[in-house]
Design an enzyme around this catalytic site. Sequence first.
Site, short mmCIF file in Angstrom:
data_model
loop_
_atom_site.label_atom_id
_atom_site.label_comp_id
_atom_site.label_asym_id
_atom_site.label_seq_id
_atom_site.Cartn_x
_atom_site.Cartn_y
_atom_site.Cartn_z
N SER A 3 -9.84 -10.90 10.88
CA SER A 3 -9.18 -10.36 9.49
C SER A 3 -7.22 -10.39 9.75
O SER A 3 -7.12 -10.14 11.33
CB SER A 3 -9.76 -9.07 9.33
N LYS A 4 -6.38 -9.47 9.19
CA LYS A 4 -5.44 -9.54 9.45
C LYS A 4 -5.39 -8.28 9.96
O LYS A 4 -4.49 -7.73 11.18
CB LYS A 4 -4.52 -9.12 7.75
N ARG A 5 -6.31 -7.15 10.13
CA ARG A 5 -6.42 -5.70 10.86
C ARG A 5 -6.55 -5.85 11.86
O ARG A 5 -6.00 -5.74 12.87
CB ARG A 5 -7.24 -4.73 9.77
#
Length: 513
Positions: A264-266
Site C-alpha cells: 500500500s501507499k503507506r
Amino acid sequence: MSTNEREVRVRFAPSPTGPLHIGGVRTALYNYLFARQHGGKMILRIEDTDSQRFVPGAEDYINEALAWLGIGIDEGVREGGPYGPYKQSERRDIYREHVKMLLDAGKAYIAFDTPAELDARRAEVPNFQYDASTRMSMRNSLTLPAEEVERLIADGAQYVVRFRIEPGRDVAVDDLIRGRVTIKSDILDDKVLYKSADDLPTYHLANIVDDHLMKVSHVIRGEEWLPSAPLHVLLYEAFGWADTAPAFVHLPLLLKPDGKGKLSKRDGDRLGFPVFPLEWHDPKSGETSRGYRESGYLPEAVVNFLALLGWNPGDDTEVMSIDELISKFSLDHCSKAGAKFAFEKGKWFNHEYLMALDDAVLAQLFKPVLEAHGVNTADFSDDYIARAAGLVKSRISFVNDLWDNARFFFVAPEEYDPKAVKKRWSADMPAIMTALADLLEKEPDFGSASLEPRVMAWISENGYHLGNVMNAFRLTVVGECKGPHMFDITDLLGREATVRRIRAGVERIQPAE
Ligand code: GLU
C-alpha cells in the site's frame, strides 16, 4: 499456449481515479511485453465510467508515466485506432445498445429499488443478496406489469439494469497462470450493469463489451479482478461471444516488502520508497506523493525491477534490457504467489543501470543536479563533468547521490571533517603539506601515472608515514577522508587547483592538540 490462431491484442485499462500505482505500472508492463513478443497490439483504454471517483489530471498522469517508462501504446485516446473511441465515457451509445440487447433477450432486467429500499431489505434479511432467491420479491421488470415499468421510466424514475444470473451452474474461468477455477453461479448476485442516473454502464458491462469490440485476445490484469472473472464469463456467454472470449491472466499480487499483505501507499511512506511512477499532486488534499522519476530512478531500471516482480526468465539473469525482456517474457514463468515488493532491489537495479551508462550520458544527468546546487556548469567542460561522474559512480544509487560524492570536483572545501582533522592533522602536517605543495608545483608531469610514484618516493625518502600524509593530503583537497583514488582526483582537478587547496588547508585547518 498457442496464440497462432489469433492476433494478440491486449489492453491496459486503468480508471482515472488517481495516480497510477506501481502495481498498475507492472500490469501495463506485462501487457506491453506480451504484445511486443507476439508482434501484437497494445491498447490503452480509459475506464472512466465511475463519475463519482473521477480525478482531474489522472489521465494525463497515466500517459506521462507510460511514456516515461517507454511502455508504447499502439491504440488509445491519443494514438487513435480502428476500434475507438478508447475512452469509455465517449462510448455511451455503444453501451446503451448492448444493454438493450441483453434486456431484449431476457438476460437482464430493469430494477427500480431505491437505495433506501435496498437498505431496508438488507436490514431485514441476513446476508441479503439480489439474486434468483430474492429478485421476485423486489421492484423490477420481472415483478411489475409492463405498463408500470414503461410509466415509471417515462416519469423519469431512476433505475438500474441488472444481469440475470441463474443458479445451479458451474462457471469455469480458465486463467493462463492459475489454471481452471470453477465456482457455483449461486454465489453471484445479479450485478448492476447500467445506471440510468448517469446514463453509464458499470465497470463489468463496459469492460467486457469493449474487450469484445476491441478484439482483445488476452485480458492481463491485477489479481484483485479475479473475483469478477466468473461474472465476465457469464456475460460473454449471454452476448453469444463465448467462442471469441479473451483468455484471462490474473497477475500475482504485489506484497508489502516484509511479505505480509498487499503493498500500500503507506508502506512507501513508512519505509521511504515511492509507490508511484511520477510525483503526484493530489488536487483535493494538496498532498504531494513521491515518484520514481523524481527520486532519481532511471526508467529502464524501474522496468527491469518491476518485470521481475511476479515473473522470472527461468534462470538467474537479473539485468535485462527491454528488448531482452520482450524476448524472454512468458506467462509460463509468471508465479501464482504474490511478489514481495523488495524496494531495496529496485535501488540495486538503479545502481546497475547508472554504472552501465556512458560517463558522457551520466554527465548530462548530473548537470541539472550541479546547477541546483549553485554550480555554474558552463565553467566546466563536458569531459570534466563526465570524468568526475565516472570516478564516483560505483558509489551511487541515484543521480542525486553524485553531488555528495563528487561535489569537491566543483567546489573547494570550505570546511574540513572535524573527526578527520583530529585523527590526521598532527602538528607537523602544515609543514609537510607545504612541502608537498612545493613539490607538486614544480613537478614536470602532473598526470597520475608519473605523479603517483613521485609522491610515493618523496614520502618514503623523508621517512613520513604514508597513511598520515595521504590522508592529510586528501583532507585538504576533498574536505574529508573519503572519495576515489587520490591521484585520479589530482589528475582531474589539475595542478593549480590541487596546490591551491593544499595551501588553503594549511592556512585554515587548526591542528588538533
Ligand atoms: N478499470 C479497471 C482497473 O482500473 C480495469 C481492470 C481490468 O483490467 O479489467 O483496474
